[in-house]
Design a protein around this motif. Structure first.
Motif, short mmCIF file in Angstrom:
data_model
loop_
_atom_site.label_atom_id
_atom_site.label_comp_id
_atom_site.label_asym_id
_atom_site.label_seq_id
_atom_site.Cartn_x
_atom_site.Cartn_y
_atom_site.Cartn_z
N PHE A 27 0.85 -1.20 0.00
CA PHE A 27 0.00 0.00 0.00
C PHE A 27 0.88 1.24 0.00
O PHE A 27 2.06 1.20 0.33
CB PHE A 27 -0.91 0.03 1.23
CG PHE A 27 -0.19 0.42 2.49
CD1 PHE A 27 -0.30 1.70 3.01
CD2 PHE A 27 0.61 -0.49 3.16
CE1 PHE A 27 0.38 2.07 4.16
CE2 PHE A 27 1.29 -0.14 4.31
CZ PHE A 27 1.17 1.14 4.82
N VAL A 28 0.29 2.35 -0.39
CA VAL A 28 0.94 3.66 -0.33
C VAL A 28 -0.10 4.64 0.18
O VAL A 28 -1.23 4.67 -0.30
CB VAL A 28 1.45 4.12 -1.71
CG1 VAL A 28 1.97 5.55 -1.63
CG2 VAL A 28 2.53 3.19 -2.23
N ARG A 29 0.28 5.45 1.17
CA ARG A 29 -0.65 6.45 1.70
C ARG A 29 0.06 7.78 1.86
O ARG A 29 1.15 7.86 2.41
CB ARG A 29 -1.23 6.01 3.03
CG ARG A 29 -2.21 7.04 3.61
CD ARG A 29 -3.04 6.50 4.75
NE ARG A 29 -2.24 6.17 5.92
CZ ARG A 29 -2.13 4.95 6.43
NH1 ARG A 29 -2.75 3.94 5.87
NH2 ARG A 29 -1.40 4.73 7.51
N LEU A 30 -0.58 8.84 1.38
CA LEU A 30 -0.08 10.20 1.54
C LEU A 30 -1.01 10.96 2.48
O LEU A 30 -2.22 10.97 2.28
CB LEU A 30 -0.03 10.92 0.19
CG LEU A 30 1.22 10.75 -0.67
CD1 LEU A 30 1.02 11.45 -2.00
CD2 LEU A 30 2.46 11.30 0.03
N THR A 31 -0.43 11.60 3.48
CA THR A 31 -1.23 12.36 4.44
C THR A 31 -0.73 13.80 4.48
O THR A 31 0.46 14.03 4.70
CB THR A 31 -1.10 11.76 5.86
OG1 THR A 31 -1.48 10.38 5.82
CG2 THR A 31 -1.98 12.51 6.84
N PRO A 32 -1.61 14.78 4.24
CA PRO A 32 -1.16 16.18 4.32
C PRO A 32 -0.80 16.55 5.75
O PRO A 32 -1.50 16.18 6.69
CB PRO A 32 -2.39 16.97 3.82
CG PRO A 32 -3.55 16.06 4.06
CD PRO A 32 -3.04 14.67 3.90
N ILE A 33 0.30 17.27 5.91
CA ILE A 33 0.72 17.72 7.24
C ILE A 33 0.48 19.21 7.40
O ILE A 33 -0.24 19.64 8.28
CB ILE A 33 2.21 17.38 7.49
CG1 ILE A 33 2.41 15.87 7.49
CG2 ILE A 33 2.68 17.98 8.81
CD1 ILE A 33 3.85 15.45 7.69
N ARG A 34 1.09 19.98 6.52
CA ARG A 34 0.88 21.43 6.55
C ARG A 34 1.32 22.02 5.22
O ARG A 34 2.42 21.75 4.75
CB ARG A 34 1.68 22.06 7.70
CG ARG A 34 1.48 23.57 7.83
CD ARG A 34 2.12 24.11 9.08
NE ARG A 34 1.51 23.55 10.28
CZ ARG A 34 1.92 23.84 11.51
NH1 ARG A 34 2.94 24.65 11.70
NH2 ARG A 34 1.31 23.30 12.55
N GLY A 35 0.43 22.81 4.62
CA GLY A 35 0.76 23.43 3.35
C GLY A 35 1.07 22.39 2.29
O GLY A 35 0.27 21.49 2.02
N GLU A 36 2.27 22.47 1.70
CA GLU A 36 2.66 21.56 0.63
C GLU A 36 3.43 20.34 1.16
O GLU A 36 3.92 19.53 0.38
CB GLU A 36 3.53 22.30 -0.39
CG GLU A 36 2.81 23.46 -1.08
CD GLU A 36 3.71 24.18 -2.06
OE1 GLU A 36 4.87 23.76 -2.22
OE2 GLU A 36 3.25 25.16 -2.68
N ILE A 37 3.54 20.22 2.48
CA ILE A 37 4.30 19.12 3.07
C ILE A 37 3.37 17.95 3.39
O ILE A 37 2.32 18.12 4.00
CB ILE A 37 5.02 19.58 4.35
CG1 ILE A 37 5.92 20.78 4.03
CG2 ILE A 37 5.84 18.44 4.94
CD1 ILE A 37 6.97 20.52 2.97
N PHE A 38 3.80 16.75 2.97
CA PHE A 38 3.02 15.53 3.17
C PHE A 38 3.86 14.47 3.88
O PHE A 38 5.09 14.54 3.89
CB PHE A 38 2.56 14.96 1.82
CG PHE A 38 1.43 15.71 1.18
CD1 PHE A 38 0.16 15.16 1.12
CD2 PHE A 38 1.63 16.96 0.62
CE1 PHE A 38 -0.89 15.84 0.53
CE2 PHE A 38 0.59 17.66 0.03
CZ PHE A 38 -0.67 17.09 -0.02
#
Length: 220
Positions: free
Chosen positions: A144-155
Motif C-alpha cells: 500500500f501507499v498512503r499520503l497524508t497532508p501535514i501542513r501546506g505543501e508538506i506531506f
C-alpha cells in the motif's frame, strides 16, 4: 511558559493515557466532558469543564464558544484536541472554537470525506480508519501507499517496501539528499532505522516527509 491544551473527552482510556503524556511534557491540561464523566477526572492533574449533552446536540455552527463553554478562557489555550467518536460533532466544535482564535485545532475523524473537509479549513485531523488499516497492513505485510497532508505543501508518505520498488538497496542518506525529504524505516516488530547509511530492504515500512511531488517520485 506553560502551554495549555483542551481535550474533548474520548469517553475511553485514550484520554487517560493522553493526559499522562501531556502532563509529563509540561502541558496544563483542560478536559471538556459530560456531567456524568466529571468524577472520573477529579483525581487527575487537569482542569475539568462540563457541558450538557443537550447543549452539544442543539448547538449551531453560528454559535460562539461563550454560548456553551462559558468557563474556559480560550485566550490562553494553544491547542484543542477533539477526541470524541462523533466526527460530525468534532468538526462542528472545531469550527466554532477556531473562531475564538485558538491557533491549532485537531479532530478525530473516521472518514476521508470529513478529513478533506476539515483540512480545507486548516483543521488538522487524525483519521482512525487510517490508523487501523495501517496497523493491519503492517502486520500482514500488505502492499500500500498512503499520503497524508501535514501542513501546506508538506506531506507524509507511508508505504511497505516491496520487491518491485527501485529504492531497495539504496541508502537513506542518498535518497534524502536526492529528493530533499526525511526518511525513517520501521523494520521487524519494533526496530526504528534512520541512519544515513542504513540500506533500505524489502519488507521495511517506509515513512517519509517532504513535498508531495518529491515523495511520489521516490516511489514511482
Amino acid at each position: 511558559m506553560t502551554r495549555e491544551i483542551l481535550l474533548f473527552d474520548s469517553f475511553d482510556e485514550t484520554i487517560d493515557k493522553l493526559i499522562d503524556i501531556l502532563t509529563e511534557n509540561g502541558y496544563t491540561v483542560h478536559v471538556l466532558t459530560l456531567p456524568y464523566r466529571a468524577d472520573h477526572f477529579t483525581d487527575r492533574p487537569v482542569y475539568i469543564h462540563v457541558v450538557e449533552q443537550s447543549d452539544l446536540e442543539e448547538i449551531s455552527e453560528d454559535a460562539d464558544v461563550s454560548d456553551f463553554l462559558r468557563d474556559i478562557d480560550f485566550y490562553n489555550i494553544e491547542i484543542v484536541l477533539l477526541l470524541s467518536h462523533n466526527e460530525d460533532l468534532n468538526l462542528k466544535l472545531a469550527r466554532i472554537i477556531k473562531k475564538s482564535g485558538v491557533p491549532r485545532v485537531i479532530i478525530v475523524v473516521r472518514s476521508d470525506e470529513k478529513s478533506v473537509e476539515a483540512e480545507k479549513e486548516n483543521i488538522q485531523t487524525i483519521n482512525l480508519s487510517h490508523c487501523v488499516l495501517g496497523r493491519i497492513q503492517r502486520i500482514l505485510s500488505l502492499k500500500f501507499v498512503r499520503l497524508t497532508p501535514i501542513r501546506g505543501e508538506i506531506f507524509m508518505l507511508e508505504s511497505l517496501v516491496t520487491g518491485d520498488m527501485k529504492i531497495i538497496g539504496e541508502k537513506i542518506g542518498d535518497l534524502e539528499d536526492k529528493y530533499n525529504i526525511g526518511i525513517t524505516l520501521l523494520r521487524g516488530v519494533d526496530e526504528i532505522r534512520n541512519s544515513e547509511d542504513e540500506i533500505i530492504q524489502e519488507g521495511d515500512y517506509l515513512i517519509a516527509i517532504g513535498r508531495r511531488e518529491s515523495l511520489m517520485e521516490l516511489i514511482k
